[in-house]
Design a protein around this motif. Structure first.
Motif, PDB file in Angstrom:
ATOM      1  N   GLY A 151       0.808  -1.279   0.072  1.00  0.00           N
ATOM      2  CA  GLY A 151      -0.047   0.066  -0.191  1.00  0.00           C
ATOM      3  C   GLY A 151       0.789   1.172   0.022  1.00  0.00           C
ATOM      4  O   GLY A 151       0.516   2.249  -0.598  1.00  0.00           O
ATOM      5  N   ALA A 152       1.886   1.276   0.897  1.00  0.00           N
ATOM      6  CA  ALA A 152       2.736   2.506   0.738  1.00  0.00           C
ATOM      7  C   ALA A 152       3.640   2.451  -0.579  1.00  0.00           C
ATOM      8  O   ALA A 152       3.682   3.469  -1.104  1.00  0.00           O
ATOM      9  CB  ALA A 152       3.798   2.249   1.951  1.00  0.00           C
ATOM     10  N   PHE A 153       4.053   1.435  -0.980  1.00  0.00           N
ATOM     11  CA  PHE A 153       4.750   1.316  -2.381  1.00  0.00           C
ATOM     12  C   PHE A 153       3.754   1.852  -3.459  1.00  0.00           C
ATOM     13  O   PHE A 153       4.105   2.828  -4.189  1.00  0.00           O
ATOM     14  CB  PHE A 153       5.076  -0.044  -2.736  1.00  0.00           C
ATOM     15  N   PHE A 154       2.571   1.719  -3.429  1.00  0.00           N
ATOM     16  CA  PHE A 154       1.388   1.975  -4.482  1.00  0.00           C
ATOM     17  C   PHE A 154       1.322   3.379  -4.591  1.00  0.00           C
ATOM     18  O   PHE A 154       1.554   4.093  -5.427  1.00  0.00           O
ATOM     19  CB  PHE A 154       0.068   1.386  -4.198  1.00  0.00           C
ATOM     20  N   VAL A 155       1.056   3.892  -3.266  1.00  0.00           N
ATOM     21  CA  VAL A 155       1.100   5.665  -3.053  1.00  0.00           C
ATOM     22  C   VAL A 155       2.281   6.322  -3.700  1.00  0.00           C
ATOM     23  O   VAL A 155       2.202   7.291  -4.100  1.00  0.00           O
ATOM     24  CB  VAL A 155       0.733   5.858  -1.765  1.00  0.00           C
ATOM     25  N   GLU A 156       3.369   5.552  -3.169  1.00  0.00           N
ATOM     26  CA  GLU A 156       4.847   6.280  -3.441  1.00  0.00           C
ATOM     27  C   GLU A 156       4.887   6.339  -4.895  1.00  0.00           C
ATOM     28  O   GLU A 156       5.169   7.404  -5.561  1.00  0.00           O
ATOM     29  CB  GLU A 156       5.903   5.330  -2.857  1.00  0.00           C
ATOM     30  N   ARG A 157       4.420   5.144  -5.643  1.00  0.00           N
ATOM     31  CA  ARG A 157       4.549   5.338  -7.148  1.00  0.00           C
ATOM     32  C   ARG A 157       3.478   6.348  -7.698  1.00  0.00           C
ATOM     33  O   ARG A 157       3.661   6.960  -8.689  1.00  0.00           O
ATOM     34  CB  ARG A 157       4.272   4.025  -7.811  1.00  0.00           C
ATOM     35  N   LEU A 158       2.330   6.214  -7.059  1.00  0.00           N
ATOM     36  CA  LEU A 158       1.179   7.141  -7.616  1.00  0.00           C
ATOM     37  C   LEU A 158       1.852   8.597  -7.495  1.00  0.00           C
ATOM     38  O   LEU A 158       1.551   9.662  -8.269  1.00  0.00           O
ATOM     39  CB  LEU A 158       0.063   7.060  -6.713  1.00  0.00           C
ATOM     40  N   LEU A 159       2.256   9.079  -6.289  1.00  0.00           N
ATOM     41  CA  LEU A 159       2.707  10.527  -6.177  1.00  0.00           C
ATOM     42  C   LEU A 159       4.018  10.818  -7.004  1.00  0.00           C
ATOM     43  O   LEU A 159       3.982  11.958  -7.453  1.00  0.00           O
ATOM     44  CB  LEU A 159       3.067  10.705  -4.465  1.00  0.00           C
ATOM     45  N   ALA A 199      -3.526   1.421   1.559  1.00  0.00           N
ATOM     46  CA  ALA A 199      -2.938   2.581   0.941  1.00  0.00           C
ATOM     47  C   ALA A 199      -3.746   3.755   1.177  1.00  0.00           C
ATOM     48  O   ALA A 199      -3.061   4.846   0.965  1.00  0.00           O
ATOM     49  CB  ALA A 199      -3.012   2.364  -0.712  1.00  0.00           C
ATOM     50  N   ARG A 200      -4.980   3.512   1.594  1.00  0.00           N
ATOM     51  CA  ARG A 200      -6.010   4.754   1.645  1.00  0.00           C
ATOM     52  C   ARG A 200      -5.436   5.527   2.949  1.00  0.00           C
ATOM     53  O   ARG A 200      -5.724   6.688   2.988  1.00  0.00           O
ATOM     54  CB  ARG A 200      -7.297   4.368   2.226  1.00  0.00           C
ATOM     55  N   GLN A 201      -4.745   5.017   3.916  1.00  0.00           N
ATOM     56  CA  GLN A 201      -4.443   5.881   5.312  1.00  0.00           C
ATOM     57  C   GLN A 201      -3.291   6.839   4.646  1.00  0.00           C
ATOM     58  O   GLN A 201      -3.042   7.891   5.656  1.00  0.00           O
ATOM     59  CB  GLN A 201      -3.801   4.839   6.101  1.00  0.00           C
ATOM     60  N   SER A 252       2.974  16.168   2.279  1.00  0.00           N
ATOM     61  CA  SER A 252       4.215  15.969   2.496  1.00  0.00           C
ATOM     62  C   SER A 252       4.958  15.089   1.511  1.00  0.00           C
ATOM     63  O   SER A 252       6.135  15.353   1.212  1.00  0.00           O
ATOM     64  CB  SER A 252       4.623  15.576   3.851  1.00  0.00           C
ATOM     65  N   GLY A 253       4.392  13.860   1.098  1.00  0.00           N
ATOM     66  CA  GLY A 253       4.760  13.043   0.289  1.00  0.00           C
ATOM     67  C   GLY A 253       4.868  13.549  -1.140  1.00  0.00           C
ATOM     68  O   GLY A 253       5.817  13.264  -1.700  1.00  0.00           O
TER      69      GLY A 253
END
Length: 308
Positions: free
Chosen positions: A120-128, A188-190, A199-200
């Motif tokens: 989930g964290a990786f998914f958001v990282e790639r998205l950002l 990922a939602r969190q 911040s990300g």
């Protein structure tokens, strides 16, 4: 076919494909490569060192962001361990969509961090990261008419995924198959909480802007052309976007082709554009891969989560 044989073919077959691709590029561009004027590199040492430093700054900021995400998951790990494990993923940057970077999960599972929360964290990282590239590319969108299609596809993709993450109640979704992906999206939602999201994104913007500035410095080595900083930022960002949308390993081929074409469109000769692109990718993509494998080697005794 035995398991070991399949693993051998999976590992070395990928490298063989890269070698074939590199050989094809050398053959296809041999005429242009023969015209490259290497004299521009005679006094380029300081510039190359600075560009390499900007890439390292990019990696550092992304480690900072990853540590923020781990803290959001309730885990405050040592800086050294976090940096090594995050950058170890760079060894697998040349996987489609960079999904191979998730091998870093093997270092976190023994510490009680679930695979679904990590993905989930990786998914958001790639998205950002993709959103940051969209913002950087939008600075000079008017100059990039030929590639507007890729820009708007990326906008639609990122916008749709963010809305989907925010609106769908993933915790209540139950499906017969693919529950692992649902759990990943639920975790990922969190990371869409305003503070973490902003911040990300800001960290991603500064990190990728640093590498884009590196392209500007490399372009300045050619005394025959002057490319504005904004144009260099747009060229770098759009090339990365096209590479990401291609789902080719590390964007190989697509990123280089777009970057070279855009440099030529801004007045650089084809041979010099190829040289600038190659150096840029060496100091961004391939430097990361080398560092990644060094980190994998350093962590070879720490798959059990022992302190580093």
């Amino acid at each position: 076919m035995s398991f070991d044989a399949r693993r051998f073919l999976s590992k070395w077959g990928t490298y063989a494909l890269f070698a074939v691709f590199a050989a094809w590029c050398l053959h296809a561009f041999q005429h242009d490569l023969a015209q490259i004027d290497l004299s521009t590199l005679q006094h380029a040492g300081p510039t190359i060192a600075v560009v390499g430093g900007l890439s390292l700054f990019n990696y550092f900021l992304r480690v900072v962001r990853w540590r923020i995400y781990l803290a959001k998951l309730g885990h405050r790990l040592p800086w050294g361990f976090t940096a090594l494990t995050f950058m170890s993923g760079f060894a697998f940057t040349l996987s489609p969509g960079k999904l191979g970077e998730m091998v870093r999960a093997r270092y976190y599972l023994p510490r009680g961090i679930s695979a679904s929360s990590l993905t989930g964290a990786f998914f958001v990282e790639r998205l950002l990261d993709l959103l940051a590239m969209i913002i950087l590319a939008s600075v000079v969108l008017a100059e990039l008419q030929a590639y507007r299609y890729f820009f708007w596809v990326a906008v639609a993709l990122v916008g749709g995924l963010l809305v989907m993450l925010a609106v769908v109640p993933w915790q209540r979704v139950r499906v017969p198959v693919g529950q692992g992906a649902i759990n990943m999206l639920a975790h990922a939602r969190q990371f869409l909480a305003p503070g973490v999201l902003v911040s990300g994104l800001l960290i991603g913007l500064v990190a990728w802007l640093a590498e884009a500035v590196g392209l500007k410095l490399l372009a300045d080595l050619d005394p025959t052309v002057s490319i504005q900083l904004g144009s260099a930022i747009g060229i770098y960002a759009l090339a990365i976007i096209v590479g990401a949308l291609s789902f080719l390993p590390g964007g190989l081929g697509s990123t280089e082709a777009v970057m070279t074409a855009l440099l030529v469109a801004h007045g650089m000769s084809v041979p010099q554009a190829i040289l600038t692109t190659l150096i840029c990718r060496l100091l961004t993509l391939w430097l990361a891969v080398v560092i990644g494998w060094l980190c994998v080697w350093r962590l070879r005794h720490h798959a059990t989560g022992l302190p580093v």
